[in-house]
Scaffold this active site. Structure first.
Site, PDB file in Angstrom:
ATOM      1  N   CYS A   3       3.004 -16.539   5.103  1.00 11.22           N
ATOM      2  CA  CYS A   3       4.450 -16.754   5.196  1.00 11.22           C
ATOM      3  C   CYS A   3       4.670 -18.200   5.609  1.00 11.22           C
ATOM      4  CB  CYS A   3       5.074 -15.798   6.212  1.00 11.22           C
ATOM      5  SG  CYS A   3       6.838 -16.049   6.460  1.00 11.22           S
ATOM      6  N   ALA A   4       5.354 -18.966   4.758  1.00  2.17           N
ATOM      7  CA  ALA A   4       5.538 -20.389   5.079  1.00  2.17           C
ATOM      8  C   ALA A   4       6.712 -20.962   4.301  1.00  2.17           C
ATOM      9  CB  ALA A   4       4.269 -21.179   4.758  1.00  2.17           C
TER      10      ALA A   4
ATOM     11  N   PHE B  55       0.867  -1.185   0.000  1.00  2.00           N
ATOM     12  CA  PHE B  55       0.000   0.000   0.000  1.00  2.00           C
ATOM     13  C   PHE B  55       0.905   1.237   0.000  1.00  2.00           C
ATOM     14  CE2 PHE B  55      -2.554  -3.338   1.993  1.00  2.00           C
ATOM     15  CZ  PHE B  55      -3.752  -3.239   1.286  1.00  2.00           C
TER      16      PHE B  55
ATOM     17  N   GLU C 137       1.201  -5.181   3.819  1.00  2.00           N
ATOM     18  CA  GLU C 137       0.588  -6.235   4.632  1.00  2.00           C
ATOM     19  C   GLU C 137       1.168  -7.588   4.228  1.00  2.00           C
ATOM     20  OE1 GLU C 137      -3.737  -8.351   5.543  1.00  2.00           O
ATOM     21  OE2 GLU C 137      -3.465  -7.094   3.766  1.00  2.00           O
ATOM     22  N   ILE C 138       1.691  -8.322   5.185  1.00  2.00           N
ATOM     23  CA  ILE C 138       2.144  -9.690   4.946  1.00  2.00           C
ATOM     24  C   ILE C 138       0.956 -10.617   5.195  1.00  2.00           C
ATOM     25  CG2 ILE C 138       3.664 -11.533   5.741  1.00  2.00           C
ATOM     26  CD1 ILE C 138       5.766  -9.443   6.306  1.00  2.00           C
ATOM     27  N   VAL C 139       0.567 -11.359   4.153  1.00  2.00           N
ATOM     28  CA  VAL C 139      -0.650 -12.172   4.211  1.00  2.00           C
ATOM     29  C   VAL C 139      -0.336 -13.610   4.609  1.00  2.00           C
ATOM     30  CG1 VAL C 139      -2.712 -12.878   2.948  1.00  2.00           C
ATOM     31  CG2 VAL C 139      -1.619 -10.695   2.409  1.00  2.00           C
TER      32      VAL C 139
ATOM     33  N   LEU D 234       3.033  -4.769   8.282  1.00  2.00           N
ATOM     34  CA  LEU D 234       1.978  -5.121   9.226  1.00  2.00           C
ATOM     35  C   LEU D 234       1.505  -6.536   8.903  1.00  2.00           C
ATOM     36  CD1 LEU D 234      -0.207  -1.868   9.385  1.00  2.00           C
ATOM     37  CD2 LEU D 234       1.358  -2.716  11.131  1.00  2.00           C
TER      38      LEU D 234
ATOM     39  N   TYR E  99       1.181 -19.540  16.768  1.00  2.00           N
ATOM     40  CA  TYR E  99       2.366 -20.316  16.397  1.00  2.00           C
ATOM     41  C   TYR E  99       3.392 -19.471  15.635  1.00  2.00           C
ATOM     42  CZ  TYR E  99      -0.934 -24.049  17.465  1.00  2.00           C
ATOM     43  OH  TYR E  99      -1.856 -24.850  18.085  1.00  2.00           O
TER      44      TYR E  99
ATOM     45  N   PHE F  26       2.841   1.353   3.988  1.00  2.00           N
ATOM     46  CA  PHE F  26       3.099   0.066   4.626  1.00  2.00           C
ATOM     47  C   PHE F  26       2.732  -1.068   3.673  1.00  2.00           C
ATOM     48  CE2 PHE F  26      -1.400   0.568   5.581  1.00  2.00           C
ATOM     49  CZ  PHE F  26      -1.899  -0.712   5.445  1.00  2.00           C
TER      50      PHE F  26
ATOM     51  N   GLN G 211      12.549 -26.788   6.691  1.00  2.00           N
ATOM     52  CA  GLN G 211      12.614 -25.819   7.780  1.00  2.00           C
ATOM     53  C   GLN G 211      13.876 -26.021   8.610  1.00  2.00           C
ATOM     54  OE1 GLN G 211       8.932 -25.886   9.973  1.00  2.00           O
ATOM     55  NE2 GLN G 211       7.703 -25.227   8.212  1.00  2.00           N
ATOM     56  N   VAL G 212      14.118 -25.088   9.531  1.00  2.00           N
ATOM     57  CA  VAL G 212      15.280 -25.088  10.422  1.00  2.00           C
ATOM     58  C   VAL G 212      16.588 -24.996   9.630  1.00  2.00           C
ATOM     59  CG1 VAL G 212      16.149 -26.051  12.589  1.00  2.00           C
ATOM     60  CG2 VAL G 212      13.899 -26.719  11.790  1.00  2.00           C
ATOM     61  N   LYS G 213      16.556 -24.344   8.484  1.00  2.00           N
ATOM     62  CA  LYS G 213      17.768 -24.123   7.691  1.00  2.00           C
ATOM     63  C   LYS G 213      18.039 -22.633   7.484  1.00  2.00           C
ATOM     64  CE  LYS G 213      17.373 -28.446   5.042  1.00  2.00           C
ATOM     65  NZ  LYS G 213      17.286 -29.035   3.671  1.00  2.00           N
TER      66      LYS G 213
ATOM     67  N   TYR H 209      15.940 -20.570   6.073  1.00  2.00           N
ATOM     68  CA  TYR H 209      15.263 -20.054   4.882  1.00  2.00           C
ATOM     69  C   TYR H 209      14.246 -18.965   5.247  1.00  2.00           C
ATOM     70  CZ  TYR H 209      17.173 -24.022   2.244  1.00  2.00           C
ATOM     71  OH  TYR H 209      18.010 -24.920   1.630  1.00  2.00           O
TER      72      TYR H 209
ATOM     73  N   THR I 127      14.266 -16.816   7.767  1.00  2.00           N
ATOM     74  CA  THR I 127      14.956 -15.555   8.075  1.00  2.00           C
ATOM     75  C   THR I 127      15.473 -14.893   6.808  1.00  2.00           C
ATOM     76  OG1 THR I 127      15.601 -16.324  10.279  1.00  2.00           O
ATOM     77  CG2 THR I 127      16.927 -14.574   9.302  1.00  2.00           C
TER      78      THR I 127
ATOM     79  N   ILE J  47      -6.214  -3.601   5.657  1.00  3.61           N
ATOM     80  CA  ILE J  47      -5.678  -4.946   5.857  1.00  3.61           C
ATOM     81  C   ILE J  47      -6.770  -5.874   6.379  1.00  3.61           C
ATOM     82  CG2 ILE J  47      -3.396  -4.010   6.323  1.00  3.61           C
ATOM     83  CD1 ILE J  47      -3.774  -4.631   9.245  1.00  3.61           C
TER      84      ILE J  47
ATOM     85  N   TYR K  32      -7.912 -11.009  11.224  1.00  5.84           N
ATOM     86  CA  TYR K  32      -8.110 -12.441  11.453  1.00  5.84           C
ATOM     87  C   TYR K  32      -8.479 -12.670  12.915  1.00  5.84           C
ATOM     88  CZ  TYR K  32      -5.806 -12.984   6.936  1.00  5.84           C
ATOM     89  OH  TYR K  32      -5.478 -12.905   5.610  1.00  5.84           O
TER      90      TYR K  32
END
Length: 837
Positions: A579-580, A568, A575-577, A611, A617, A573, A586-588, A590, A592, A642, A645
């Site tokens: 993230c996976a 926007f 908006e992060i919708v 935002l 979790y 800003f 995982q734990v490598k 990636y 970050t 935004i 949830y």
């Protein structure tokens, strides 16, 4: 392929169309004959291949660099030295031919003048050579030999050359060689836009041979220079603006880095508009096309086709082109140097691998910054910033040049330096540098220490140590180390090409290509699998929504993770919708590294706030990435924009445009290593040995650290006892410092420190004082919000006094003023609660 000089030639009436600013043009028929094809409006592309070069040969990147951007093989306009030499050797060979052979070659490009009805525009050899480049070995054709096309003798084609000087004949022959090279390039080049530009230049040179004129690129491209100030002036202004306060040797280092960068740009191969389009917004592509076409015609092709006037890229282009190419060029440059680091001598290796990346990062701020002064046409620095060094007259007060913080720690920032405690001897003569008196106590010496005075030689020595495996003894550090950064594995895999990052999104006009659509499907699957509580239809709708983009993580050609977001710009800003990262990857680090790439992408687009609504979790992950539940963005800016949830927590991340996020952990690691080595060297200098502690024999179980003999002399300070009150609110800090500085400037003893020292009064002042400062510069720094903490402000005040005492005799009027002003501002600092009373 037929010999170019024997190919069908264009009619004299076929004039090359003036070169226009690039615009959508119809795709030409594949591999047209240069002699008869129409000239479409050209658009930019890579440069041609030399006629003498083998097919598929590639250009080099100039001295010490590699070519940026992809291009088709064999490229005389982007040549390495060997290719330039081939072109030069070919021209020297042709110019050394007998005059009869020269006339034969020029006759190929000359219209028949037997009569007005003959339309033949070039003599065709009735006995053409059996192989390309064999024409020079054949004997010269007789002037009476008939043209294979019009059956008129060669003499009728070259009659206009009878009284032409040898120099003019040789100039025309040089254009003939360039035409032959361009002819080969038109047929070898695979990029359509490139082919069009080369074809235009081919026709232009043919016309000039025919009319015996000099080539001039016509049309709406304009004439060089295209921008003022140019890139070279802007970069030199940058060096002066940022580093003029350094000692001459360090300033020369920065100057050498700037010259190296400019040299790389002059020999760098730019990416094509098609490549540029894949990573840029539509409105930027048209401007880039214009600049790219200019670069091809005026800088790139003339490197080997010297019949065309040649200009250096850094002399004719300015900030506009540099903004378009800097991020890609910087990445390719650093990667090139990293790969070839073993070929560099140790001194250059430290300079390039340590200082050059930071130099480019600082330059990047000025290229993309909204208010950088280095691009102003009338950019000047105060006279005190000159580099001329001559003997100094009598004592003068301390002063400064405007500057901003530079490389830290590698360029002089960081710890305090030790001061010599040798005897000063007799009273210093006027113009003689003072040394510290014999009876100076440790506390007195501490008052003169100012942060940021680590000698450059010491930093370079430490850098050589920590980058030399043979010199670094102790346990081997690796990615398995407990101290390795989270994103270290991901960063190394990206450098090796194992993983890639792409910002992608669905598009309706033009339609997204197949690869992007496949990646979007892969992202939808990853998000659906990793976010099982989110409806699949909802995920698909947002991932394929043209208003949303996704930073995709690609490994082995398939999607393994990503961050879906919506920008926007008007609200400031993003908006992060979603993230996976897929569970088995995982734990490598990636996650970050993904977020760090996203931060740098947004800094380039001048959006500095994220935002997101995080579930229970995900809160831990976002906290590690710098997100906070403390929301600074006004609610009115994001309310209604935004998605809310249920059961999720709103979190915010503020970006710092001065931080290179993808390299941050690596930089911090290097800083820690440097500080550790500096501490070790400092410890080695402490000769005094104290007796062991006897209190434990008497039953004492523990003692305060500060009671250990000699601990304070090492520079140790108690933790958690921060002096003074740090003002968190930037506006409150600004107001407090503004009022304090106004009181200091109005003090009767402040007059020697109001302005920078003039070189006419103290010619060698900037040789003696490495970090000058004055109250005028402090006012400018305050106005630009440089003082983000009180420590920076206090440090500059201390340096004003320290510089004066270092340069002037202790009984001088200037030192008396310095002492009076020092007492006053310390009183004011205590009164304002900025330091302890």
């Amino acid at each position: 392929m037929a010999e170019p000089s024997q190919a069908p030639t264009p009619a004299p009436a076929a004039q090359p169309r003036p070169l226009q600013s690039p615009a959508p043009a119809p795709t030409p028929t594949p591999a047209p004959s240069p002699a008869s094809a129409p000239i479409p409006t050209p658009t930019p592309a890579p440069a041609p291949a030399p006629a003498a070069a083998p097919a598929g040969s590639t250009g080099t990147g100039g001295p010490g660099v590699g070519s940026g951007g992809a291009g088709s093989g064999g490229d005389p306009a982007r040549p390495g030295l060997s290719q330039q030499q081939r072109a030069s050797q070919r021209k020297a060979q042709v110019r050394g031919l007998p005059r009869a052979k020269k006339l034969e070659k020029l006759g190929v490009f000359s219209a028949c003048k037997a009569n007005e009805t003959c339309k033949c525009n070039g003599w065709k050899n009735p006995k053409p050579p059996t192989a390309p480049r064999m024409d020079l070995q054949q004997p010269a054709a007789n002037l009476s030999e008939l043209c294979r096309s019009c059956e008129h003798p060669l003499a009728d084609h070259v009659s206009h050359l009878e009284n032409v000087s040898e120099d003019e004949i040789n100039r025309l022959l040089g254009m003939v060689v360039d035409v032959e090279n361009l002819f080969m390039s038109v047929h070898k080049e695979e990029d359509t836009d490139t082919k069009q530009v080369y074809f235009y230049l081919f026709k232009l040179l043919r016309k000039c041979i025919l009319q015996m004129t000099r080539p001039v690129v016509e049309g709406s491209l304009g004439s060089p220079p295209f921008e003022k100030p140019n890139i070279e002036q802007g970069v030199l202004n940058f060096v002066q603006y940022k580093f003029s306060h350094l000692a001459p040797r360090e300033r020369q280092t920065m100057f050498e880095l700037s010259k190296m960068f400019l040299l790389c740009l002059n020999y760098w191969k730019l990416e094509t508009p098609a490549q540029f389009r894949q990573r840029s917004q539509a409105e930027d592509v048209a401007t880039y096309k214009v600049n790219y076409t200019r670069w091809l015609c005026y800088c790139h092709v003339p490197q080997s086709c010297d019949s065309l006037p040649r200009y250096e890229t850094t002399h004719v282009f300015g900030r506009s082109l540099l903004r378009s190419i800097f991020t890609v060029t910087r990445r390719q440059l650093l990667e090139k140097f990293r790969v070839e680091k073993d070929k560099l001598v140790p001194e250059k290796r430290t300079l390039i691998l340590t200082h050059f990346p930071k130099f480019l990062s600082m330059l990047e701020e000025e290229i993309y910054g909204a208010n950088s002064p280095i691009w102003e046409s009338g950019f000047t620095m105060p006279p005190s910033e000159g580099t001329q060094l001559v003997p100094r007259p009598a004592s003068v007060s301390a002063a400064v040049v405007p500057s901003t913080p530079i490389f830290s720690p590698s360029m002089g920032g960081g710890s305090n330096s030790s001061l010599s405690l040798d005897s000063a001897g007799a009273e210093p003569m006027p113009g003689e540098k003072r040394t510290l008196p014999e009876n100076l106590t440790l506390e007195d010496a501490k008052r003169l220490r100012v942060m940021g005075d680590i000698p450059m030689e010491l930093v370079n020595e430490v850098m050589l140590t920590i980058t030399d495996p043979a010199a670094m003894l102790g346990p081997e550090t690796s990615l398995l180390s407990a101290n390795a950064a989270r994103d270290e594995t991901a960063r190394l895999e990206e450098r090796r090409g194992i993983i890639e990052f792409h910002v992608i999104g669905n598009s309706l006009t033009p339609k997204a290509n197949r690869r992007v659509l496949l990646w979007l499907v892969g992202l939808q699957n990853v998000f659906s699998h990793q976010l099982p509580r989110m409806p699949k239809e909802y995920i698909a709708r947002l991932v394929f929504d043209p208003k949303h983009k996704t930073l995709a993580l690609i490994k082995d050609g398939r999607v393994i993770g990503g961050i879906c977001f919506r920008m926007f710009p008007t609200q400031g800003f993003t908006e992060i919708v979603f993230c996976a990262v897929t569970s088995n990857e995982q734990v490598k680090g990636y996650g970050t590294h993904l977020m760090n790439h996203l931060k740098e992408y947004h800094i380039k687009h001048n959006i500095l706030y994220f935002l997101t609504y995080a579930d229970e979790y995900a809160i831990g992950y976002f906290k590690k990435q710098g997100f906070s539940k403390d929301i600074k963005v006004p609610k009115s800016r994001y309310l209604g924009y935004i998605k809310d949830y249920e059961g999720a927590t709103l979190m915010e991340c503020e970006l710092n445009p001065r931080i290179p996020y993808t390299e941050l952990s690596h930089i911090i690691k290097k800083q820690k290593e440097i500080i550790k080595k500096l501490i070790e060297r400092k410890q080695a200098q402490i000769r005094k040995v104290y007796p062991g502690l006897s209190c434990f024999k008497e039953g004492v179980r523990q003692i305060p650290v500060e009671s250990v003999p000699g601990i304070r002399e090492t520079g140790w300070k108690p933790l958690g006892k921060e002096k003074g009150k740090e003002l968190k609110d930037p506006d409150q800090l600004y107001t407090t410092l503004k009022n304090l500085l106004a009181q200091i400037k109005s003090h009767p003893s402040a007059w020697p420190f109001m302005e920078p020292v003039k070189k006419s009064e103290a010619p060698d002042y900037y040789e003696v004082i490495r970090f000058p400062i004055d109250l005028k510069t402090m006012t400018e720094r305050l106005r630009s919000r440089y003082y983000v903490t009180r420590k920076l402000f206090v440090a500059d005040l201390q340096r004003v006094i320290a510089n004066c005492r270092e340069y002037n005799p202790p009984d001088s009027e200037y030192c008396r003023c310095a002492s009076a002003l020092e007492k006053f501002f310390y009183f004011k600092l205590k009164e304002g609660g900025l330091i302890d009373k």
